[in-house]
Design an enzyme around this catalytic site. Structure first.
Site, PDB file in Angstrom:
ATOM      1  N   SER A 119      -7.158 -44.822   9.265  1.00 40.63           N
ATOM      2  CA  SER A 119      -7.241 -43.933  10.419  1.00 40.63           C
ATOM      3  C   SER A 119      -8.704 -43.629  10.756  1.00 40.63           C
ATOM      4  CB  SER A 119      -6.427 -42.664  10.154  1.00 40.63           C
ATOM      5  OG  SER A 119      -6.232 -41.925  11.334  1.00 40.63           O
ATOM      6  N   ASP A 178       2.742 -45.994  16.702  1.00 46.69           N
ATOM      7  CA  ASP A 178       1.463 -45.306  16.514  1.00 46.69           C
ATOM      8  C   ASP A 178       0.630 -45.490  17.779  1.00 46.69           C
ATOM      9  OD1 ASP A 178      -1.014 -44.328  15.714  1.00 46.69           O
ATOM     10  OD2 ASP A 178      -1.129 -45.528  13.893  1.00 46.69           O
ATOM     11  N   HIS A 191       2.149 -43.832  11.962  1.00 45.24           N
ATOM     12  CA  HIS A 191       0.820 -43.479  11.476  1.00 45.24           C
ATOM     13  C   HIS A 191       0.933 -42.757  10.128  1.00 45.24           C
ATOM     14  CE1 HIS A 191      -3.459 -43.057  12.165  1.00 45.24           C
ATOM     15  NE2 HIS A 191      -3.382 -41.843  11.641  1.00 45.24           N
TER      16      HIS A 191
END
Length: 302
Positions: free
Chosen positions: A151, A243, A273
């Site tokens: 991320s 996501d 995610h």
């Protein structure tokens, strides 16, 4: 708009647990509360560390906190450098502790996790600067490095590869980018299609960007904006279908490949995610995590 939703039982159970710890409107809460929720959520999915693995906390340059992982069996002198996710706002050495331990053990490699400064107390470029200082410290010692990040950490890892190229620093053996945020436009593609995806919404991404205050178009902050993608390290990029960040990884993989960089790309069709935390309860996440570990191991052994 109807919320897109996977159907895999394990990932649905994972999402239910996440919702019980981390409310959908978490970004509206004070930063201290967000971090408390996040730490509790991460602890919920902790697993015992691999047998024989040791850890040690240390300061790099007397100021940057890091955690060093050393598995029982070392098979390479290459070091894995892990940069945690959390939107640049939450996350710590503790939040990704078990994840780092498992990757290090699988790869048979030392791993160093960086406790970089967080927004909004520290704006960009504090985060990339902290990580770059650790990277340079390791490269000066003569070690080969594999960059790994999830991320926001995937953003930092990709940005470090670009910074290293700018400064002609050698020694990065590969980059492993796990559902990275790379500077997509927030209005098209997966940012629109997965605007209300479970686990991360496009509005959340906008919030984190506002908190970070990185300059738009800077290739270190937004790697998709780089003028050239040539001569970057080989990359493994994995994204989750459900996501909003999905297309950032898709597009980055395509740009790297077009520039002649060796790329392995993987899209997880039933994942969301932050699926790394579901690796012990979702078959899709288990296989995805194994692919991450195999990529790190492959780069470290090259």
């Amino acid at each position: 708009m109807q919320q897109p939703m996977p159907t895999e039982t394990g990932i649905l159970q994972f999402l239910a647990i996440c919702d019980s710890f981390y409310p959908a409107d978490a970004v509206a809460a004070p930063i201290s509360q967000q971090r408390q929720w996040y730490d509790a959520l991460c602890a919920r999915f902790d697993q015992p560390l691999p047998e024989g693995l040791t850890t040690e906390d240390a300061l790099v340059l007397d100021k940057i906190a890091t955690r060093h992982y050393r598995p029982q069996a070392i098979r390479t002198q290459t070091v894995l450098l892990y940069l945690h996710g959390g939107g640049f706002v939450v996350g710590s050495l503790e939040s990704h502790h078990a994840i780092c331990a498992e990757i290090a053990d699988f790869a048979g490699a030392e791993l160093i996790s960086v406790d970089y400064r967080l927004a909004p107390e520290y704006r960009w470029p504090a985060q990339t600067d902290d990580c770059f200082e650790v990277l340079k410290h390791l490269l000066v010692s003569g070690r080969q490095i594999v960059l790994i990040g999830d991320s926001a950490g995937g953003n930092l890892a990709a940005g470090l590869a670009i910074r290293a190229r700018q400064q002609r620093l050698l020694g990065i053996a590969g980059q492993v980018l796990i559902y990275p945020t790379l500077g997509g436009d927030l209005v098209s593609g997966s940012y629109s299609e997965m605007e209300n995806a479970p686990g991360l919404r496009t509005s959340d991404v906008a919030y984190y960007r506002t908190s970070l205050k990185a300059p738009p178009g800077d290739p270190v902050a937004e790697p998709l904006a780089a003028a050239s993608f040539a001569e970057l390290p080989p990359a493994f990029i994995t994204v989750a279908h459900f996501d909003p960040l999905r297309d950032d990884g898709r597009h980055y993989a395509a740009k790297l490949a077009k520039a002649g960089v060796e790329v392995w790309f993987r899209e997880e069709p039933q994942l969301v995610h932050a699926w790394l935390r579901a690796r012990h309860m979702s078959e899709g996440a288990r296989l995805g995590f194994r692919a991450v570990c195999e990529a790190a191991s492959r780069f470290a052994a090259a």
